[in-house]
Structures are given as structure tokens and as C-alpha cells.
Design a protein around this motif. Structure first.
Motif, PDB file in Angstrom:
ATOM      1  N   MET A   1       0.843  -1.193   0.000  1.00 39.48           N
ATOM      2  CA  MET A   1       0.000   0.000   0.000  1.00 39.48           C
ATOM      3  C   MET A   1       0.883   1.249   0.000  1.00 39.48           C
ATOM      4  O   MET A   1       1.899   1.294   0.679  1.00 39.48           O
ATOM      5  CB  MET A   1      -0.907  -0.038   1.243  1.00 39.48           C
ATOM      6  N   ARG A   2       0.501   2.235  -0.744  1.00 43.14           N
ATOM      7  CA  ARG A   2       1.260   3.487  -0.816  1.00 43.14           C
ATOM      8  C   ARG A   2       1.178   4.221   0.521  1.00 43.14           C
ATOM      9  O   ARG A   2       0.121   4.303   1.126  1.00 43.14           O
ATOM     10  CB  ARG A   2       0.692   4.357  -1.926  1.00 43.14           C
ATOM     11  N   ALA A   3       2.312   4.747   0.965  1.00 45.45           N
ATOM     12  CA  ALA A   3       2.376   5.428   2.256  1.00 45.45           C
ATOM     13  C   ALA A   3       1.514   6.686   2.254  1.00 45.45           C
ATOM     14  O   ALA A   3       1.536   7.471   1.309  1.00 45.45           O
ATOM     15  CB  ALA A   3       3.821   5.784   2.590  1.00 45.45           C
ATOM     16  N   LYS A   4       0.745   6.852   3.295  1.00 46.61           N
ATOM     17  CA  LYS A   4      -0.097   8.027   3.493  1.00 46.61           C
ATOM     18  C   LYS A   4       0.504   8.848   4.633  1.00 46.61           C
ATOM     19  O   LYS A   4       1.348   8.389   5.390  1.00 46.61           O
ATOM     20  CB  LYS A   4      -1.531   7.612   3.866  1.00 46.61           C
ATOM     21  N   VAL A   5       0.049  10.072   4.761  1.00 49.45           N
ATOM     22  CA  VAL A   5       0.476  10.916   5.875  1.00 49.45           C
ATOM     23  C   VAL A   5      -0.246  10.413   7.127  1.00 49.45           C
ATOM     24  O   VAL A   5      -1.469  10.234   7.122  1.00 49.45           O
ATOM     25  CB  VAL A   5       0.152  12.403   5.609  1.00 49.45           C
ATOM     26  N   GLU A   6       0.510  10.170   8.166  1.00 49.17           N
ATOM     27  CA  GLU A   6      -0.046   9.658   9.426  1.00 49.17           C
ATOM     28  C   GLU A   6      -0.311  10.806  10.397  1.00 49.17           C
ATOM     29  O   GLU A   6       0.350  11.851  10.337  1.00 49.17           O
ATOM     30  CB  GLU A   6       0.941   8.674  10.067  1.00 49.17           C
ATOM     31  N   ARG A   7      -1.224  10.583  11.307  1.00 52.18           N
ATOM     32  CA  ARG A   7      -1.577  11.604  12.298  1.00 52.18           C
ATOM     33  C   ARG A   7      -0.367  12.050  13.100  1.00 52.18           C
ATOM     34  O   ARG A   7      -0.200  13.243  13.396  1.00 52.18           O
ATOM     35  CB  ARG A   7      -2.692  11.081  13.230  1.00 52.18           C
ATOM     36  N   ALA A   8       0.518  11.115  13.439  1.00 53.85           N
ATOM     37  CA  ALA A   8       1.697  11.438  14.254  1.00 53.85           C
ATOM     38  C   ALA A   8       2.642  12.414  13.550  1.00 53.85           C
ATOM     39  O   ALA A   8       3.458  13.062  14.214  1.00 53.85           O
ATOM     40  CB  ALA A   8       2.444  10.158  14.621  1.00 53.85           C
ATOM     41  N   GLU A   9       2.535  12.554  12.245  1.00 56.68           N
ATOM     42  CA  GLU A   9       3.401  13.464  11.486  1.00 56.68           C
ATOM     43  C   GLU A   9       2.917  14.912  11.532  1.00 56.68           C
ATOM     44  O   GLU A   9       3.659  15.818  11.138  1.00 56.68           O
ATOM     45  CB  GLU A   9       3.456  13.033  10.020  1.00 56.68           C
ATOM     46  N   ILE A  10       1.697  15.139  11.973  1.00 56.89           N
ATOM     47  CA  ILE A  10       1.106  16.475  11.947  1.00 56.89           C
ATOM     48  C   ILE A  10       1.386  17.185  13.267  1.00 56.89           C
ATOM     49  O   ILE A  10       0.992  16.715  14.337  1.00 56.89           O
ATOM     50  CB  ILE A  10      -0.407  16.417  11.661  1.00 56.89           C
ATOM     51  N   LEU A  11       2.058  18.315  13.153  1.00 58.95           N
ATOM     52  CA  LEU A  11       2.402  19.118  14.325  1.00 58.95           C
ATOM     53  C   LEU A  11       1.219  19.992  14.741  1.00 58.95           C
ATOM     54  O   LEU A  11       0.398  20.373  13.900  1.00 58.95           O
ATOM     55  CB  LEU A  11       3.588  20.025  13.995  1.00 58.95           C
ATOM     56  N   ASP A  12       1.180  20.352  16.013  1.00 60.02           N
ATOM     57  CA  ASP A  12       0.192  21.351  16.426  1.00 60.02           C
ATOM     58  C   ASP A  12       0.554  22.668  15.740  1.00 60.02           C
ATOM     59  O   ASP A  12       1.695  22.881  15.326  1.00 60.02           O
ATOM     60  CB  ASP A  12       0.154  21.494  17.952  1.00 60.02           C
ATOM     61  N   PHE A  13      -0.428  23.543  15.582  1.00 57.93           N
ATOM     62  CA  PHE A  13      -0.198  24.737  14.756  1.00 57.93           C
ATOM     63  C   PHE A  13       0.855  25.678  15.332  1.00 57.93           C
ATOM     64  O   PHE A  13       1.535  26.382  14.579  1.00 57.93           O
ATOM     65  CB  PHE A  13      -1.507  25.470  14.426  1.00 57.93           C
ATOM     66  N   LEU A  14       1.072  25.696  16.641  1.00 58.20           N
ATOM     67  CA  LEU A  14       2.100  26.562  17.222  1.00 58.20           C
ATOM     68  C   LEU A  14       3.506  26.016  16.946  1.00 58.20           C
ATOM     69  O   LEU A  14       4.412  26.765  16.568  1.00 58.20           O
ATOM     70  CB  LEU A  14       1.869  26.732  18.721  1.00 58.20           C
ATOM     71  N   THR A  15       3.682  24.718  17.126  1.00 60.08           N
ATOM     72  CA  THR A  15       4.978  24.106  16.826  1.00 60.08           C
ATOM     73  C   THR A  15       5.279  24.233  15.335  1.00 60.08           C
ATOM     74  O   THR A  15       6.409  24.540  14.939  1.00 60.08           O
ATOM     75  CB  THR A  15       4.991  22.623  17.252  1.00 60.08           C
ATOM     76  N   TYR A  16       4.248  24.004  14.514  1.00 56.73           N
ATOM     77  CA  TYR A  16       4.430  24.151  13.071  1.00 56.73           C
ATOM     78  C   TYR A  16       4.859  25.573  12.721  1.00 56.73           C
ATOM     79  O   TYR A  16       5.763  25.760  11.885  1.00 56.73           O
ATOM     80  CB  TYR A  16       3.141  23.772  12.331  1.00 56.73           C
ATOM     81  N   ALA A  17       4.263  26.570  13.348  1.00 61.45           N
ATOM     82  CA  ALA A  17       4.622  27.967  13.064  1.00 61.45           C
ATOM     83  C   ALA A  17       6.111  28.199  13.330  1.00 61.45           C
ATOM     84  O   ALA A  17       6.778  28.913  12.568  1.00 61.45           O
ATOM     85  CB  ALA A  17       3.769  28.919  13.896  1.00 61.45           C
ATOM     86  N   ASP A  18       6.646  27.570  14.382  1.00 62.21           N
ATOM     87  CA  ASP A  18       8.070  27.709  14.703  1.00 62.21           C
ATOM     88  C   ASP A  18       8.967  27.084  13.635  1.00 62.21           C
ATOM     89  O   ASP A  18      10.090  27.544  13.416  1.00 62.21           O
ATOM     90  CB  ASP A  18       8.389  27.047  16.047  1.00 62.21           C
TER      91      ASP A  18
END
Length: 190
Positions: A1-18
Motif C-alpha cells: 500500500m502506498r504510504a499516506k500521511v499519518e496523524r503522528a506526522e502532523i504538528l500542532d499549529f504553534l509548533t508548526y509555526a516555529d
């Protein structure tokens, strides 16, 4: 199966902003390798895990999402764009700068599904599968999510044979390599 984006890869929006500048730079480089201009009005962006993860992060940031159900909805929506094993997912942008002309051409080009193809080294071609939710009986949406069945063939070009838009273009060597990496046929470059 082709790899999908997993929930664990998604940062909270504040950490992502950094970390956004570095993540964005990497995603833009990945998009540049996978962007194909087809004539004056069509641009295809072949998606991969990195480009889709970036889109999800941008949605989480823009909407300041914290509800798990909202984040999961974005994951499900954008992961669908990737397609499955042996498929290439693609975002098609139908670019019509003239706002008055845009609805006219989107109606006139309603027949585009079935006329956009990926071509392969063996001389065959495969039509894109369009998402029916992005069009109605009268017109197309200017943004389309497509899936190209590839199987074990090697893509070499894209063409449209709708008479008003008829044009073809070869894939650059860098784009071909990136797509083969996305299909799992080459190791990812470091």
C-alpha cells in the motif's frame, strides 16, 4: 500500500509555526520537481507524501485546528489525493487569469475528463481519473484532484487531446525521477 500521511506526522499549529520556514522550503522544492505546465492554461502538480503533509499543516495552521476530528478530516481528504499503489495523485490547476472569461471557458472545457493523459515509455497512455465532486453537468472547478493509474510503467509525458486545449509535453528527467521515487521504484534522494 502506498504510504499516506499519518496523524503522528502532523504538528500542532504553534509548533508548526516555529518550523514553518524550513518545512515550507522543503515542500516547495518537492513541488517544483513535480510541477508540469501543459500549454497556457493547465498546470499539474504531482503530489507526494511531503507535499500533502505540507498542505495539511497549512490547513491546521490557517484554521488553528485543535479538534482531533477536524485534523483527521484533513488527513482523510488530502491522503485521498495521493492515490493508491501504482498510482500517481495530481492536483490540476486550470489557470484563466481573466475573471470574466473564466466561467465561460470552464463550461466550454467541461469535456476535459477523458482527454488528459499520462504517457509512458512503452508508448501507451492512461487517462486521468477526475473527482466527480469537483464538477457538475455545466462546468469544471478550476482546481481538480486527479489520479493516474501507472502500474509498472514509466511515465514520460503528459498530453491533453481536447481540441481547444490540445498540447503535450515531456516530463523533465528530474520530474521523471521524482515520480519514480514516489512510486517506490527508486530510493529517495538524501
Amino acid at each position: 500500500m502506498r504510504a499516506k500521511v499519518e496523524r503522528a506526522e502532523i504538528l500542532d499549529f504553534l509548533t508548526y509555526a516555529d518550523r514553518r520556514d524550513a518545512i515550507r522550503a522543503s515542500a516547495m522544492a518537492a513541488k517544483d520537481l513535480r510541477r508540469v505546465h501543459l500549454g497556457d492554461h493547465l498546470t499539474l502538480l504531482f503530489e507526494n507524501q511531503e507535499t500533502i503533509r505540507y498542505q495539511i499543516q497549512e490547513m491546521v495552521r490557517a484554521e488553528q485546528m485543535v479538534r482531533e476530528s477536524d485534523i483527521r478530516h484533513e488527513l482523510d481528504t488530502y491522503n485521498a489525493v495521493l492515490g493508491g499503489e501504482g498510482e500517481l495523485g495530481c492536483t490540476l490547476l486550470i489557470e484563466i487569469p481573466d475573471a470574466a472569461l473564466r466561467p465561460v471557458l470552464l463550461r466550454r472545457w467541461r469535456g476535459l475528463p477523458g482527454h488528459l493523459h499520462l504517457t509512458f515509455t512503452d508508448g501507451s497512455r492512461e487517462s486521468a481519473r477526475f473527482d466527480a465532486a469537483q464538477m457538475d453537468e455545466a462546468r469544471l472547478s478550476s482546481v481538480q484532484f486527479l489520479i493516474f493509474p501507472v502500474g509498472d510503467r514509466t511515465p514520460v509525458g503528459v498530453l491533453v487531446d481536447l481540441p481547444e486545449l490540445a498540447v503535450g509535453t515531456p516530463l523533465s528527467p528530474a520530474t521523471r525521477r521524482a515520480l519514480l521515487e514516489d512510486l517506490g521504484r527508486l530510493p529517495a534522494e538524501a
